[in-house]
Scaffold this motif. Structure first.
Motif, mmCIF file in Angstrom:
data_model
loop_
_atom_site.group_PDB
_atom_site.id
_atom_site.type_symbol
_atom_site.label_atom_id
_atom_site.label_comp_id
_atom_site.label_asym_id
_atom_site.label_seq_id
_atom_site.Cartn_x
_atom_site.Cartn_y
_atom_site.Cartn_z
ATOM 1 N N GLN A 179 12.134 3.582 -3.186
ATOM 2 C CA GLN A 179 11.499 3.456 -2.034
ATOM 3 C C GLN A 179 9.707 2.767 -2.607
ATOM 4 O O GLN A 179 9.305 3.450 -0.849
ATOM 5 C CB GLN A 179 11.250 4.902 -2.678
ATOM 6 C CG GLN A 179 12.413 6.362 -2.376
ATOM 7 C CD GLN A 179 12.628 7.402 -2.987
ATOM 8 O OE1 GLN A 179 11.384 8.050 -3.017
ATOM 9 N NE2 GLN A 179 13.657 8.042 -3.134
ATOM 10 N N ALA A 180 9.175 3.184 -3.447
ATOM 11 C CA ALA A 180 8.199 2.805 -2.875
ATOM 12 C C ALA A 180 7.579 1.025 -2.843
ATOM 13 O O ALA A 180 6.452 1.456 -2.180
ATOM 14 C CB ALA A 180 7.216 2.169 -4.668
ATOM 15 N N ALA A 181 9.020 0.038 -3.191
ATOM 16 C CA ALA A 181 8.571 -1.002 -2.172
ATOM 17 C C ALA A 181 8.714 -0.630 -0.644
ATOM 18 O O ALA A 181 7.222 -1.220 0.554
ATOM 19 C CB ALA A 181 9.924 -1.287 -3.246
ATOM 20 N N VAL A 182 9.542 0.151 -0.237
ATOM 21 C CA VAL A 182 10.110 0.552 1.273
ATOM 22 C C VAL A 182 8.078 1.437 1.915
ATOM 23 O O VAL A 182 7.602 0.486 3.024
ATOM 24 C CB VAL A 182 10.544 1.509 1.530
ATOM 25 C CG1 VAL A 182 10.266 1.833 3.291
ATOM 26 C CG2 VAL A 182 11.889 0.773 1.643
ATOM 27 N N LEU A 183 7.798 2.022 1.093
ATOM 28 C CA LEU A 183 6.609 2.767 1.579
ATOM 29 C C LEU A 183 5.203 1.892 1.225
ATOM 30 O O LEU A 183 4.599 1.658 2.352
ATOM 31 C CB LEU A 183 6.251 3.936 0.837
ATOM 32 C CG LEU A 183 4.877 5.027 1.020
ATOM 33 C CD1 LEU A 183 4.888 5.042 2.609
ATOM 34 C CD2 LEU A 183 4.593 6.348 0.034
ATOM 35 N N GLY A 184 4.867 1.327 0.640
ATOM 36 C CA GLY A 184 4.411 -0.233 0.129
ATOM 37 C C GLY A 184 3.592 -1.149 1.361
ATOM 38 O O GLY A 184 3.174 -0.836 2.342
ATOM 39 N N LEU A 185 5.671 -0.906 2.100
ATOM 40 C CA LEU A 185 5.646 -2.393 2.648
ATOM 41 C C LEU A 185 5.230 -2.072 4.209
ATOM 42 O O LEU A 185 4.331 -1.961 5.108
ATOM 43 C CB LEU A 185 6.833 -3.145 2.674
ATOM 44 C CG LEU A 185 7.522 -3.690 4.268
ATOM 45 C CD1 LEU A 185 6.931 -4.595 3.882
ATOM 46 C CD2 LEU A 185 9.033 -4.030 4.101
ATOM 47 N N ILE A 186 5.467 -0.441 4.171
ATOM 48 C CA ILE A 186 5.461 -0.274 5.614
ATOM 49 C C ILE A 186 4.168 -0.197 6.165
ATOM 50 O O ILE A 186 3.114 0.045 7.129
ATOM 51 C CB ILE A 186 5.948 1.160 6.205
ATOM 52 C CG1 ILE A 186 5.587 2.546 4.993
ATOM 53 C CG2 ILE A 186 8.380 0.175 6.485
ATOM 54 C CD1 ILE A 186 7.118 3.472 5.582
ATOM 55 N N ALA A 187 3.315 0.653 5.269
ATOM 56 C CA ALA A 187 1.941 1.328 5.382
ATOM 57 C C ALA A 187 1.023 -0.264 5.185
ATOM 58 O O ALA A 187 -0.107 -0.178 5.948
ATOM 59 C CB ALA A 187 1.104 1.774 3.626
ATOM 60 N N TYR B 92 -0.962 -1.790 -2.149
ATOM 61 C CA TYR B 92 -0.238 -0.445 -1.612
ATOM 62 C C TYR B 92 0.641 -0.131 -2.248
ATOM 63 O O TYR B 92 1.153 0.326 -2.110
ATOM 64 C CB TYR B 92 -0.054 -1.634 -0.171
ATOM 65 C CG TYR B 92 -0.900 -1.019 1.226
ATOM 66 C CD1 TYR B 92 -0.755 -0.202 1.535
ATOM 67 C CD2 TYR B 92 -1.285 -2.030 1.204
ATOM 68 C CE1 TYR B 92 -2.212 0.504 2.400
ATOM 69 C CE2 TYR B 92 -2.943 -1.955 2.659
ATOM 70 C CZ TYR B 92 -2.690 -0.939 2.399
ATOM 71 O OH TYR B 92 -4.268 -0.923 3.860
ATOM 72 N N TRP B 93 1.455 -1.473 -2.934
ATOM 73 C CA TRP B 93 3.238 -1.465 -3.889
ATOM 74 C C TRP B 93 2.190 -0.653 -4.960
ATOM 75 O O TRP B 93 3.424 0.455 -5.179
ATOM 76 C CB TRP B 93 3.104 -2.563 -3.974
ATOM 77 C CG TRP B 93 4.765 -2.555 -5.092
ATOM 78 C CD1 TRP B 93 5.968 -1.855 -5.058
ATOM 79 C CD2 TRP B 93 4.818 -2.678 -6.676
ATOM 80 N NE1 TRP B 93 6.634 -1.957 -6.371
ATOM 81 C CE2 TRP B 93 5.466 -2.607 -6.697
ATOM 82 C CE3 TRP B 93 3.505 -3.945 -7.158
ATOM 83 C CZ2 TRP B 93 6.005 -2.597 -7.739
ATOM 84 C CZ3 TRP B 93 3.997 -3.826 -8.407
ATOM 85 C CH2 TRP B 93 5.258 -3.583 -9.364
#
Length: 212
Positions: free
Chosen positions: A82-90, A202-203
């Motif tokens: 989840q953190a990897a995806v959230l950091g990427l899209i942010a 961001y990650w």
């Protein structure tokens, strides 16, 4: 007098919903606006978004339910993933200011993780509600992207879809460890871009926000 045992089946029906939930039923994922703001502090408002992104900008409050729904849909329960995806899209969306590629302006590239038109075509085809429409406009990348960004869950769901369907299992396993090496492998080997300091920032914030 009725036997106490004879009343047990009826009593079981009166239990609070979820009190004896089956382990086969997946639990929903909840990402809060406060967690998102820790990752993307500029997403409190869209008041300062440039005119060129009119209709694209989303606040943390708007992103939270869409991201929660997407993580639930794709069963993305690992905090590290989840953190990897959230950091990427942010990072890719400029803290949710964009969902289209404006610089240099690649036709059809977008959604919150700025997927290529080819991946957007695959993504749209995987969504039952729009797959027929996507097939009808498959030769028009911008039209396919229009279908995806029109629905917040699809727009914010692209990152979760990409990770769960386009990455090798070995990449996901390493990512689930929560290590920086696992994150770098995801960015380099699956996303296919540079695991630079800007993306890492961001990650790191996403890891902190989600407790990954």
């Amino acid at each position: 007098m009725k036997s106490i045992l004879s009343l047990l089946p009826l009593a079981s029906l009166l239990l609070p919903l979820g009190a004896s939930a089956s382990p086969c039923i997946p639990q929903g994922v909840t990402i809060t606006a406060q967690q998102i703001l820790h990752v993307a502090p500029n997403s409190t408002t869209c008041a300062n978004a440039p005119a060129s992104t009119l209709g694209e900008c989303a606040t943390a409050a708007q992103a939270a339910p869409a991201l929660s729904a997407a993580f639930t849909k794709y069963t993305l329960t690992s905090k590290a993933e989840q953190a990897a995806v959230l950091g990427l899209i942010a990072f890719e969306s400029g803290e949710f200011e964009y969902n289209r590629n404006h610089h240099p302006g690649v036709p059809g590239q977008g959604t919150r993780n700025m997927q290529s038109p080819a991946f957007n075509a695959k993504y749209a085809a995987s969504i039952p509600a729009i797959k027929d429409q996507a097939e009808a406009v498959k030769d028009d990348p911008d039209a396919v992207l229009d279908l995806l960004v029109a629905v917040p869950e699809y727009d914010f769901g692209s990152g979760a879809w990409f990770l769960t369907t386009q990455c090798e299992e070995s990449v996901r396993t390493a990512l689930q460890s929560g290590s920086e090496a696992g994150w770098r492998g995801f960015i380099v080997d699956c996303v296919g871009t540079e695991a630079n300091d800007a993306r890492r920032k961001y990650w790191v914030r996403a890891v902190e926000a989600l407790g990954a």
